[in-house]
Design a protein around this motif. Sequence first.
Motif, mmCIF file in Angstrom:
data_model
loop_
_atom_site.group_PDB
_atom_site.id
_atom_site.type_symbol
_atom_site.label_atom_id
_atom_site.label_comp_id
_atom_site.label_asym_id
_atom_site.label_seq_id
_atom_site.Cartn_x
_atom_site.Cartn_y
_atom_site.Cartn_z
ATOM 1 N N GLU A 1 0.828 -1.205 0.000
ATOM 2 C CA GLU A 1 0.000 0.000 0.000
ATOM 3 C C GLU A 1 0.864 1.257 0.000
ATOM 4 O O GLU A 1 0.576 2.229 -0.709
ATOM 5 C CB GLU A 1 -0.939 0.022 1.205
ATOM 6 C CG GLU A 1 -1.843 1.238 1.201
ATOM 7 C CD GLU A 1 -3.011 1.113 2.166
ATOM 8 O OE1 GLU A 1 -2.950 1.774 3.211
ATOM 9 O OE2 GLU A 1 -3.949 0.365 1.878
ATOM 10 N N PRO B 1 -6.758 -2.257 6.470
ATOM 11 C CA PRO B 1 -6.126 -1.639 5.307
ATOM 12 C C PRO B 1 -4.954 -0.735 5.633
ATOM 13 O O PRO B 1 -4.071 -0.572 4.826
ATOM 14 C CB PRO B 1 -7.266 -0.844 4.657
ATOM 15 C CG PRO B 1 -8.513 -1.526 5.120
ATOM 16 C CD PRO B 1 -8.215 -2.010 6.498
ATOM 17 N N SER B 2 -4.945 -0.131 6.832
ATOM 18 C CA SER B 2 -3.861 0.803 7.134
ATOM 19 C C SER B 2 -2.549 0.100 7.406
ATOM 20 O O SER B 2 -1.523 0.746 7.531
ATOM 21 C CB SER B 2 -4.228 1.655 8.359
ATOM 22 O OG SER B 2 -4.352 0.846 9.507
ATOM 23 N N ASP C 1 -5.828 9.296 -2.715
ATOM 24 C CA ASP C 1 -6.896 8.862 -1.812
ATOM 25 C C ASP C 1 -6.880 7.337 -1.750
ATOM 26 O O ASP C 1 -7.117 6.668 -2.753
ATOM 27 C CB ASP C 1 -8.239 9.370 -2.333
ATOM 28 C CG ASP C 1 -9.407 8.942 -1.469
ATOM 29 O OD1 ASP C 1 -9.175 8.345 -0.387
ATOM 30 O OD2 ASP C 1 -10.559 9.196 -1.879
ATOM 31 N N ARG C 2 -6.584 6.787 -0.576
ATOM 32 C CA ARG C 2 -6.506 5.335 -0.434
ATOM 33 C C ARG C 2 -7.864 4.669 -0.656
ATOM 34 O O ARG C 2 -7.923 3.460 -0.900
ATOM 35 C CB ARG C 2 -5.971 4.974 0.954
ATOM 36 C CG ARG C 2 -4.556 5.481 1.224
ATOM 37 C CD ARG C 2 -4.156 5.214 2.666
ATOM 38 N NE ARG C 2 -3.005 6.003 3.063
ATOM 39 C CZ ARG C 2 -1.746 5.585 3.014
ATOM 40 N NH1 ARG C 2 -1.488 4.374 2.580
ATOM 41 N NH2 ARG C 2 -0.755 6.363 3.407
ATOM 42 N N ALA C 3 -8.949 5.445 -0.545
ATOM 43 C CA ALA C 3 -10.283 4.881 -0.744
ATOM 44 C C ALA C 3 -10.699 4.873 -2.216
ATOM 45 O O ALA C 3 -11.752 4.329 -2.565
ATOM 46 C CB ALA C 3 -11.305 5.665 0.080
ATOM 47 N N ASN C 4 -9.891 5.473 -3.077
ATOM 48 C CA ASN C 4 -10.177 5.492 -4.503
ATOM 49 C C ASN C 4 -10.198 4.054 -5.034
ATOM 50 O O ASN C 4 -9.249 3.298 -4.823
ATOM 51 C CB ASN C 4 -9.090 6.310 -5.220
ATOM 52 C CG ASN C 4 -9.349 6.478 -6.699
ATOM 53 O OD1 ASN C 4 -9.804 5.559 -7.382
ATOM 54 N ND2 ASN C 4 -9.026 7.658 -7.214
ATOM 55 N N PRO C 5 -11.265 3.649 -5.752
ATOM 56 C CA PRO C 5 -11.337 2.273 -6.267
ATOM 57 C C PRO C 5 -10.155 1.892 -7.141
ATOM 58 O O PRO C 5 -9.714 0.743 -7.127
ATOM 59 C CB PRO C 5 -12.648 2.267 -7.063
ATOM 60 C CG PRO C 5 -13.483 3.341 -6.442
ATOM 61 C CD PRO C 5 -12.510 4.404 -6.028
ATOM 62 N N THR D 1 -7.257 0.976 -4.886
ATOM 63 C CA THR D 1 -7.468 -0.366 -4.351
ATOM 64 C C THR D 1 -7.174 -1.431 -5.401
ATOM 65 O O THR D 1 -6.548 -2.462 -5.111
ATOM 66 C CB THR D 1 -8.909 -0.518 -3.849
ATOM 67 O OG1 THR D 1 -9.177 0.495 -2.857
ATOM 68 C CG2 THR D 1 -9.150 -1.889 -3.235
#
Length: 271
Positions: A199, A264-265, A231-235, A238
Amino acid sequence: MSHAAALEIRHLQKRYLVENRPITVLENIDLSIRPGEFISVVGSSGCGKSTLLRLIVGLEDDYQGDILVDGSAISGTSLERGIVFQEHRLFPWLTVAENIGISLLNAELPAIEKRQLIETHIDMVGLKGFENAYPSQLSGGMSQRVAIARALVSRPEILLLDEPFGALDALTRSHLQRELQNILLQEGITAIMVTHDVEEAVFLGDRVVVMEPRPGRIRRVVEVPLPRPRDRANPLFTAIRDDVMEDFSEAPGIAAVAAVQSSPSTWSLTW
């Protein structure tokens, strides 16, 4: 702003003698890195990631192939190539300012300019007010900030990072990842980071170099076409992270990776 250098690695091979037998650590490494690009290198233990950094920084010179900075072969260590290790390696008897100033000892600059550079980089890493603090008075994250400032103060063309946040807790690591991204965008430095954390590699890298072990080879290079700040939440983020993780799905220790997927972190390969 520093000059960002281009790095060219051609047909790089590295062998060690172990009990009089040659062991190939790196084999046929070819990689072109553009000026100002951030490259993340991931792979399991034994794939030669840290050896690659040592060769680029000039700590070892016994290898085959070419390592070129702006078209010129490297020769030993140089202030043009800074490095940050997992352990901050600060001198405990020196203050924050003095530790950062170590990198300028041999610089042909007036004393006043050296002081200004030190002050600028202390401010850059968010440690204004801690100039006279000693390492024992700093947290792990603050100490690593000093190490980053020490590597940057000589205005290198290339910054090498060897697991720079591996010893930090998840929250501090995430915060320093964002800070490092901002600093490098501001400074315009070419950067190469070795990490076990997929990540982290995707969050920071313009490209992710995936290596395989014994001998260390480049399996593939993954583009990360995401705008910054990321943005880590961006699909798409991921999807890229999961795509890189697939390269390790059959490697030993994957059960340990699966165990942290619920958090996830803390995505990290721990081999």
